[in-house]
Design a protein around this motif. Structure first.
Motif, PDB file in Angstrom:
ATOM      1  N   ASN A   1       8.594  -3.610  -4.133  1.00 32.91           N
ATOM      2  CA  ASN A   1       7.737  -2.077  -4.244  1.00 32.91           C
ATOM      3  C   ASN A   1       7.920  -2.008  -5.883  1.00 32.91           C
ATOM      4  O   ASN A   1       8.429  -1.167  -6.347  1.00 32.91           O
ATOM      5  CB  ASN A   1       8.519  -1.177  -3.903  1.00 32.91           C
ATOM      6  CG  ASN A   1       8.446  -1.255  -2.170  1.00 32.91           C
ATOM      7  OD1 ASN A   1       7.231  -1.497  -1.615  1.00 32.91           O
ATOM      8  ND2 ASN A   1       9.380  -0.495  -1.583  1.00 32.91           N
TER       9      ASN A   1
ATOM     10  N   ARG B   1       3.008   3.496   3.945  1.00 30.92           N
ATOM     11  CA  ARG B   1       4.146   2.558   3.777  1.00 30.92           C
ATOM     12  C   ARG B   1       4.443   2.787   2.407  1.00 30.92           C
ATOM     13  O   ARG B   1       3.261   2.892   1.545  1.00 30.92           O
ATOM     14  CB  ARG B   1       3.663   0.964   4.127  1.00 30.92           C
ATOM     15  CG  ARG B   1       3.457   0.679   5.636  1.00 30.92           C
ATOM     16  CD  ARG B   1       3.141  -0.665   5.611  1.00 30.92           C
ATOM     17  NE  ARG B   1       4.265  -1.704   4.861  1.00 30.92           N
ATOM     18  CZ  ARG B   1       3.728  -2.516   4.184  1.00 30.92           C
ATOM     19  NH1 ARG B   1       2.577  -2.758   3.521  1.00 30.92           N
ATOM     20  NH2 ARG B   1       4.706  -3.369   3.709  1.00 30.92           N
TER      21      ARG B   1
ATOM     22  N   GLN C   1       0.307   6.014  -0.312  1.00 29.85           N
ATOM     23  CA  GLN C   1       1.466   4.743  -0.469  1.00 29.85           C
ATOM     24  C   GLN C   1       2.310   5.514  -1.937  1.00 29.85           C
ATOM     25  O   GLN C   1       3.516   5.231  -1.754  1.00 29.85           O
ATOM     26  CB  GLN C   1       0.941   3.495  -0.906  1.00 29.85           C
ATOM     27  CG  GLN C   1       0.319   2.658   0.398  1.00 29.85           C
ATOM     28  CD  GLN C   1      -0.437   1.531  -0.123  1.00 29.85           C
ATOM     29  OE1 GLN C   1      -0.305   1.305  -1.074  1.00 29.85           O
ATOM     30  NE2 GLN C   1      -0.892   0.661   1.195  1.00 29.85           N
TER      31      GLN C   1
ATOM     32  N   ASP D   1      12.791   4.321   1.381  1.00 27.70           N
ATOM     33  CA  ASP D   1      13.519   3.125   1.929  1.00 27.70           C
ATOM     34  C   ASP D   1      13.213   3.224   3.636  1.00 27.70           C
ATOM     35  O   ASP D   1      13.758   2.396   4.389  1.00 27.70           O
ATOM     36  CB  ASP D   1      14.904   3.405   2.008  1.00 27.70           C
ATOM     37  CG  ASP D   1      15.538   3.188   0.568  1.00 27.70           C
ATOM     38  OD1 ASP D   1      14.633   2.343  -0.338  1.00 27.70           O
ATOM     39  OD2 ASP D   1      16.470   4.041   0.328  1.00 27.70           O
ATOM     40  N   MET D   2      12.268   4.084   4.009  1.00 25.66           N
ATOM     41  CA  MET D   2      11.732   4.200   5.330  1.00 25.66           C
ATOM     42  C   MET D   2      10.471   2.997   5.396  1.00 25.66           C
ATOM     43  O   MET D   2       9.830   2.561   4.440  1.00 25.66           O
ATOM     44  CB  MET D   2      11.235   5.573   5.889  1.00 25.66           C
ATOM     45  CG  MET D   2      12.488   6.753   5.644  1.00 25.66           C
ATOM     46  SD  MET D   2      11.791   8.367   5.840  1.00 25.66           S
ATOM     47  CE  MET D   2      10.865   8.291   7.394  1.00 25.66           C
ATOM     48  N   ASP D   3      10.371   2.773   6.967  1.00 31.36           N
ATOM     49  CA  ASP D   3       9.115   1.899   6.938  1.00 31.36           C
ATOM     50  C   ASP D   3       7.799   2.553   6.781  1.00 31.36           C
ATOM     51  O   ASP D   3       7.195   2.033   6.180  1.00 31.36           O
ATOM     52  CB  ASP D   3       9.039   1.275   8.510  1.00 31.36           C
ATOM     53  CG  ASP D   3      10.430   0.270   8.732  1.00 31.36           C
ATOM     54  OD1 ASP D   3      10.717  -0.288   7.648  1.00 31.36           O
ATOM     55  OD2 ASP D   3      10.742   0.092   9.971  1.00 31.36           O
ATOM     56  N   LYS D   4       7.832   3.736   7.408  1.00 31.67           N
ATOM     57  CA  LYS D   4       6.495   4.563   7.232  1.00 31.67           C
ATOM     58  C   LYS D   4       6.864   5.889   6.863  1.00 31.67           C
ATOM     59  O   LYS D   4       8.092   6.446   7.367  1.00 31.67           O
ATOM     60  CB  LYS D   4       5.531   4.390   8.146  1.00 31.67           C
ATOM     61  CG  LYS D   4       4.984   2.945   8.322  1.00 31.67           C
ATOM     62  CD  LYS D   4       3.747   3.085   9.442  1.00 31.67           C
ATOM     63  CE  LYS D   4       2.895   1.839   9.294  1.00 31.67           C
ATOM     64  NZ  LYS D   4       1.788   1.693  10.169  1.00 31.67           N
TER      65      LYS D   4
END
Length: 585
Positions: A257, A574, A528, A538-541
């Motif tokens: 990221n 994401r 995004q 830090d979450m997936d979505k």
């Protein structure tokens, strides 16, 4: 440690190609454990930075100058005496050790040709820069190590130089299959650890990479590795070492990221799912990687006090909110007391002196109800007691409801500041956050000579993050609450699109439309960004709310960064930065 023997081999090849045959023009010692050599070769000038710092030992070509002390340290003066205008004959690496041997030819006081060695040991806290003669006798070193410090080897003028074999590792170029099978794969530990603790120059990163290339799990125990798998792994290690011997390197940085997480001199197939960049020079990799790491580390250190203030205030307010929630729960029975009082006023005549309860019909639901009574009081006095308790709980409910709303707003405000601290990239960002904490009473303003620093603070303003989408649309991200307000209510126009993570602290994200209709991909990329620059990073979505800027309002008297909107769309995004190009304004 990422600076392993493989990276050192890449550095040595680059330095050999660039510096061999060149002459040392200048020698400086900007830090107590750091050298900066200026070398002229083939009509070009190069700067070689050598650091023996315990936390960050490095050697690479740089373009930056560093200020030197007015009086040169003794080690620097000694090198100037011996090596001024000296010629670099070769740069080598023994085995795959984290050691660089710079062989130098110069003329002594009598005009005779002499050969010396500048040995650079890049071994964490044991790092050193050692100057020796052709008989391997130490002339001097940037760090003196006596027998009191190390029982393995003294590094002092006059002592013999040697490489200590403290770890008893195998030279990977010489290891055979039987040795690999009998001395590496028999260690009772995880496979990756068995590799990097047995072979010189191999780091945990390289060990994992080699296991991945052999289709093995580096975390599995060596006992679970079949003979055929061990042979396949050994062959992959030999293929890898052939590339190193032939100088076939691929300097690269792996990003998570947008943040650099690893670097290497070989392609890291174990990180295929992550973004990576390949460079033509390992020096360029080291410069970029450690500069970015240094920025993050420095800002983290400088923001420690602010983080402590915010976390303390957050903890205090969360405890306050929990107590208020408990108080509010205790007021839930207020309506019951009101009903008791009304029923006693209506049916109290049925109660006899000394009764401890009264059973009657509740005219609100036509069901029978039993009302506890104080035996020493009349029915009307009991009714008054219940009305008084109702009134008190009602006042408490109204007051605590307001207090909880204020506490919740304060928690949200502090969480937004905490998020801004997480994404701060410069001292200017921290200045803005410090000013916000001062304005809202979390910090006291400092005064110099009786004058406030507010005017000075106001002049230092950071700018929003600026990105270009895949389709060429400009996207802006606020880095703190003041910036969020300015971005949303001063910079953005009515038909620009506004994005924010739903229900959690995060940055305001604005997409400039210039009156055009946005492609679907722009919504995804802006989402995004809103997810990445939020507490949901830090979450997936992350669920993202988005709407046209004209629908976003700021309530009067609300804290910076706080907005309301009643018309919006939602999307799941994401928290990544793919497809976006950051622009430095």
């Amino acid at each position: 440690m990422a600076l392993d023997g493989i990276v050192i081999a890449n550095v040595v090849k680059e330095l050999n190609d660039t510096l061999t045959g060149g002459r040392i023009n200048k020698i400086a010692q900007p830090e107590k454990d750091e050298l900066l050599l200026t070398i002229k070769n083939r009509r070009e000038q190069y700067k070689l930075l050598i650091s023996a710092g315990a936390s960050l030992p490095l050697i690479y070509l740089t373009e930056d100058n560093k200020p030197s002390p007015m009086t040169a340290p003794n080690f620097c003066m000694l090198l100037r005496k011996h090596l001024n205008s000296a010629k670099i004959l070769s740069i080598t690496q023994p085995s795959l050790e984290r050691i660089v041997d710079i062989t130098i030819e110069h003329l002594n006081e009598l005009g005779d040709v002499c050969v010396k060695h500048l040995i650079v040991e890049l071994m964490g806290k044991h790092s050193n820069i050692i100057f020796i003669d052709d008989t391997m006798k130490i002339i001097d070193s940037i760090k003196h190590i006596s027998a009191l410090v190390s029982s393995v080897r003294e590094v002092l003028p006059g002592r013999k130089y040697f490489i200590p074999e403290t770890q008893h590792k195998h030279n990977p170029f010489e290891v055979t299959l039987p040795v690999f099978q009998n001395e590496v794969l028999t260690k009772p530990m995880k496979l990756n650890k068995a590799i990097y603790t047995s072979l010189t120059g191999f780091s945990p990163l390289i060990a994992n990479e080699l296991c991945h290339r052999a289709s093995l799990d580096g975390e599995q125990e060596t006992a679970s590795v079949r003979e055929s798998e061990g042979i396949h792994l050994f062959q992959n290690i030999k293929y890898f070492l052939e590339d190193i011997e032939h100088g076939d390197f691929a300097p690269n940085i792996v990003y998570d990221n947008g943040n650099p997480v690893e670097f290497s001199s070989t392609k890291l197939t174990c990180y295929e799912e992550k973004e990576s960049s390949t460079f033509s020079s390992i020096s360029q990799v080291l410069r970029e990687y450690y500069q970015m790491k240094d920025i993050v580390t420095r800002i983290r250190q400088k923001s420690t006090d602010l983080r402590k203030i915010v976390s303390t205030a957050l903890e205090r307010n969360r405890k306050k909110y929990d107590l208020q929630a408990k108080q509010l729960k205790d007021t839930e029975k207020r309506d019951k007391f009101k009903v008791y009082g009304e029923l006693l006023t209506t049916y109290g005549y049925e109660a006899k002196s000394g009764d401890n309860s009264l059973t009657c019909i509740n005219f609100y639901d036509d069901k029978e109800i039993t009302i506890p009574l104080e035996e020493t009081m009349t029915a009307m006095e009991n009714a008054k007691k219940y009305f008084d308790r109702y009134s008190k709980l009602k006042r408490t409910f109204e007051a605590v409801t307001i207090q909880m709303k204020e506490t919740q707003e304060e928690i949200e405000h502090l969480e937004s500041i905490s998020n801004a601290l997480d994404i701060a990239l410069s001292e200017e960002d921290l200045v803005s956050l410090k000013e916000e904490l001062i304005q809202y009473g979390y910090m006291k303003r400092k005064y110099t000579n009786g004058k406030s620093q507010k005017q000075k603070t106001a002049k230092i303003a950071s700018r929003p993050l600026h990105f270009l989408s895949s389709d060429g649309f400009h996207i802006y991200v606020g880095k703190n609450n003041f910036q969020n307000d300015e971005l949303t209510f001063k910079f953005a126009q009515g038909n620009d699109w506004w994005f924010h993570a739903k229900g959690i602290a995060g940055s305001h994200v604005v997409v400039k439309t210039n009156g055009e209709e946005l492609p679907d991909r722009v919504y995804e990329e802006a989402g995004q960004l809103a997810a990445y620059y939020s507490k949901g990073k830090d979450m997936d979505k992350v669920e993202i709310d988005y709407t046209e800027k004209k629908h976003v309002k700021k309530p009067n008297g609300s804290k910076p960064g706080f907005v309301v909107y009643y018309t919006n769309y939602s999307l799941m995004a994401r928290p990544v930065l793919t497809g976006l190009t950051q622009i430095s304004d």
